[in-house]
Design a protein around this motif. Sequence first.
Motif, mmCIF file in Angstrom:
data_model
loop_
_atom_site.group_PDB
_atom_site.id
_atom_site.type_symbol
_atom_site.label_atom_id
_atom_site.label_comp_id
_atom_site.label_asym_id
_atom_site.label_seq_id
_atom_site.Cartn_x
_atom_site.Cartn_y
_atom_site.Cartn_z
ATOM 1 N N VAL A 1 0.832 -1.202 0.000
ATOM 2 C CA VAL A 1 0.000 0.000 0.000
ATOM 3 C C VAL A 1 0.871 1.257 0.000
ATOM 4 C CG1 VAL A 1 -1.868 1.228 1.207
ATOM 5 C CG2 VAL A 1 -1.896 -1.253 1.056
ATOM 6 N N VAL A 2 2.090 1.149 0.514
ATOM 7 C CA VAL A 2 3.046 2.254 0.395
ATOM 8 C C VAL A 2 3.232 2.611 -1.079
ATOM 9 C CG1 VAL A 2 5.470 2.913 0.686
ATOM 10 C CG2 VAL A 2 4.254 1.755 2.553
ATOM 11 N N LEU A 3 3.371 1.589 -1.936
ATOM 12 C CA LEU A 3 3.494 1.838 -3.369
ATOM 13 C C LEU A 3 2.196 2.410 -3.932
ATOM 14 C CD1 LEU A 3 5.399 -1.386 -4.511
ATOM 15 C CD2 LEU A 3 6.336 0.909 -4.215
ATOM 16 N N TYR A 4 1.071 1.899 -3.479
ATOM 17 C CA TYR A 4 -0.224 2.393 -3.943
ATOM 18 C C TYR A 4 -0.326 3.913 -3.732
ATOM 19 C CZ TYR A 4 -2.672 -2.171 -4.409
ATOM 20 O OH TYR A 4 -3.114 -3.414 -4.792
ATOM 21 N N VAL A 5 -0.059 4.358 -2.505
ATOM 22 C CA VAL A 5 -0.291 5.774 -2.202
ATOM 23 C C VAL A 5 0.720 6.664 -2.930
ATOM 24 C CG1 VAL A 5 -1.423 5.296 0.001
ATOM 25 C CG2 VAL A 5 1.032 5.722 -0.032
ATOM 26 N N ARG A 6 1.921 6.170 -3.116
ATOM 27 C CA ARG A 6 2.899 6.968 -3.867
ATOM 28 C C ARG A 6 2.522 7.063 -5.340
ATOM 29 N NH1 ARG A 6 8.235 4.705 -0.596
ATOM 30 N NH2 ARG A 6 8.104 6.239 1.108
ATOM 31 N N ASN A 7 1.983 5.991 -5.899
ATOM 32 C CA ASN A 7 1.511 6.036 -7.283
ATOM 33 C C ASN A 7 0.336 6.999 -7.427
ATOM 34 O OD1 ASN A 7 3.394 4.162 -8.266
ATOM 35 N ND2 ASN A 7 2.061 2.419 -7.861
ATOM 36 N N ILE A 8 -0.559 6.977 -6.456
ATOM 37 C CA ILE A 8 -1.708 7.884 -6.483
ATOM 38 C C ILE A 8 -1.248 9.333 -6.354
ATOM 39 C CG2 ILE A 8 -3.770 8.611 -5.193
ATOM 40 C CD1 ILE A 8 -4.127 5.576 -4.488
ATOM 41 N N ALA A 9 -0.302 9.595 -5.450
ATOM 42 C CA ALA A 9 0.212 10.954 -5.277
ATOM 43 C C ALA A 9 0.851 11.469 -6.559
ATOM 44 C CB ALA A 9 1.221 10.994 -4.131
ATOM 45 N N ALA A 10 1.608 10.609 -7.234
ATOM 46 C CA ALA A 10 2.266 11.008 -8.474
ATOM 47 C C ALA A 10 1.231 11.310 -9.561
ATOM 48 C CB ALA A 10 3.218 9.915 -8.945
ATOM 49 N N ALA A 11 0.165 10.511 -9.629
ATOM 50 C CA ALA A 11 -0.878 10.733 -10.636
ATOM 51 C C ALA A 11 -1.613 12.041 -10.380
ATOM 52 C CB ALA A 11 -1.857 9.558 -10.637
ATOM 53 N N LEU A 12 -1.917 12.332 -9.118
ATOM 54 C CA LEU A 12 -2.585 13.592 -8.787
ATOM 55 C C LEU A 12 -1.678 14.784 -9.088
ATOM 56 C CD1 LEU A 12 -4.337 12.611 -5.431
ATOM 57 C CD2 LEU A 12 -5.453 13.107 -7.613
ATOM 58 N N ALA A 13 -0.389 14.630 -8.829
ATOM 59 C CA ALA A 13 0.561 15.722 -9.097
ATOM 60 C C ALA A 13 0.649 16.020 -10.591
ATOM 61 C CB ALA A 13 1.932 15.367 -8.540
ATOM 62 N N ARG A 14 0.526 14.993 -11.414
ATOM 63 C CA ARG A 14 0.549 15.228 -12.864
ATOM 64 C C ARG A 14 -0.671 16.039 -13.314
ATOM 65 N NH1 ARG A 14 2.721 9.917 -12.824
ATOM 66 N NH2 ARG A 14 0.655 8.949 -13.130
ATOM 67 N N LEU A 15 -1.807 15.786 -12.674
ATOM 68 C CA LEU A 15 -3.023 16.523 -13.002
ATOM 69 C C LEU A 15 -3.006 17.934 -12.423
ATOM 70 C CD1 LEU A 15 -6.013 14.031 -12.542
ATOM 71 C CD2 LEU A 15 -5.479 15.346 -14.590
ATOM 72 N N ASP A 16 -2.416 18.063 -11.253
ATOM 73 C CA ASP A 16 -2.456 19.327 -10.511
ATOM 74 C C ASP A 16 -1.061 19.638 -9.959
ATOM 75 O OD1 ASP A 16 -3.137 21.509 -8.926
ATOM 76 O OD2 ASP A 16 -3.913 20.261 -7.284
ATOM 77 N N PRO A 17 -0.150 20.116 -10.804
ATOM 78 C CA PRO A 17 1.225 20.404 -10.361
ATOM 79 C C PRO A 17 1.286 21.366 -9.176
ATOM 80 C CG PRO A 17 1.099 20.447 -12.749
ATOM 81 C CD PRO A 17 -0.316 20.353 -12.255
ATOM 82 N N ALA A 18 0.341 22.287 -9.098
ATOM 83 C CA ALA A 18 0.349 23.256 -7.996
ATOM 84 C C ALA A 18 0.109 22.575 -6.647
ATOM 85 C CB ALA A 18 -0.716 24.327 -8.238
ATOM 86 N N GLY A 19 -0.587 21.426 -6.669
ATOM 87 C CA GLY A 19 -0.866 20.716 -5.424
ATOM 88 C C GLY A 19 0.095 19.577 -5.141
ATOM 89 N N ALA A 20 1.135 19.447 -5.961
ATOM 90 C CA ALA A 20 2.047 18.292 -5.853
ATOM 91 C C ALA A 20 2.663 18.155 -4.467
ATOM 92 C CB ALA A 20 3.141 18.387 -6.918
ATOM 93 N N ALA A 21 3.089 19.269 -3.876
ATOM 94 C CA ALA A 21 3.729 19.206 -2.554
ATOM 95 C C ALA A 21 2.748 18.696 -1.502
ATOM 96 C CB ALA A 21 4.269 20.582 -2.168
ATOM 97 N N THR A 22 1.488 19.111 -1.633
ATOM 98 C CA THR A 22 0.467 18.651 -0.685
ATOM 99 C C THR A 22 0.244 17.151 -0.817
ATOM 100 O OG1 THR A 22 -0.658 20.784 -0.695
ATOM 101 C CG2 THR A 22 -1.952 18.873 -0.005
ATOM 102 N N TYR A 23 0.122 16.670 -2.045
ATOM 103 C CA TYR A 23 -0.102 15.244 -2.255
ATOM 104 C C TYR A 23 1.093 14.428 -1.765
ATOM 105 C CZ TYR A 23 -3.585 17.311 -5.362
ATOM 106 O OH TYR A 23 -4.603 18.081 -5.884
#
Length: 301
Positions: free
Chosen positions: A138-160
């Motif tokens: 699940v560590v890999l799951y959440v990091r993959n999800i964070a990376a996908a959200l950051a691609r959609l919303d670069p401004a929120g990348a640090a938060t994710y």
Amino acid sequence: MNHFARALLRPLIGAALLVAGTAAVAADQIPVVASFSILGDLVRVVGGDGVAVTSLVGPDEDAHVFEPKPADARSLVHGRLLVTNGLGFEPWAQKLVKSTGYKGQAVVASQGVKARTMPGEKGQKETDPHAWQDPGNVVLYVRNIAAALARLDPAGAATYQGNSEAYVKELQALDTWAQEQLSAIPAAKRKVITSHDAFGYFGKRYQVSFLAPQGISTEAEPSAKEVAQLIRQIQREKIKAVFFENMSSPKLLAQLAKDAGVTPGPALYVDALSKADGPAGSYLQLMRHNVMQLVAGIRQN
């Protein structure tokens, strides 16, 4: 997806493009569609207030036998990110993507996981998709999800990124606690019967032997010979730890437990969360609930 479901979907797909999605989405939120409730929880943790999440397969529902409805098509059409487990868990997902003409981004949460394989029908190996049963995966799951959200919303990348890494610490603490709980019981006692074969990753991580009348998918029907063999093994090895699952029909396991002379314990949560007010309203709660019930059960062996 059966013919009836396909026929129901087709006329509504065009309309789905014209009407608003079922979930209210704020202007500054990313609409994310998760294939099932456990992934939906992980997306909410990582995305925080920046996402509005819809889970296609909801709490206490079985993703193995899920058939998308028109409302699911509407949700997907309005999504900007589709999060799936992969590893063959959602064979219906790509059909839904194709039939709706979904144009958003997609991420397979299990990307990078070392998949387990198991003997399937006719001696062929099957991939076990239940990788979330090991918190390390699940560590890999959440990091993959964070990376996908950051691609959609670069401004929120640090938060994710921050949300995912804070959650990783919680996952690591969960893993340590689970190791402590289960390692305190002699290995010879760590034998469990469950409805279907969904605990392979958990069993490998915590050295627990799981046996099940059904295979990796709840669609698989065991033969009378296989059930009889399992009953004999339960009696021979004096296994008392027998558990239903929240999203499966208990009929088969209830009959098996009766024939073997054992009493099933409380439901375990495997492929789906409970309702929010239940014992497994989040992934962390799900794992803690399962560990506590399993420990209580195997102590009786």
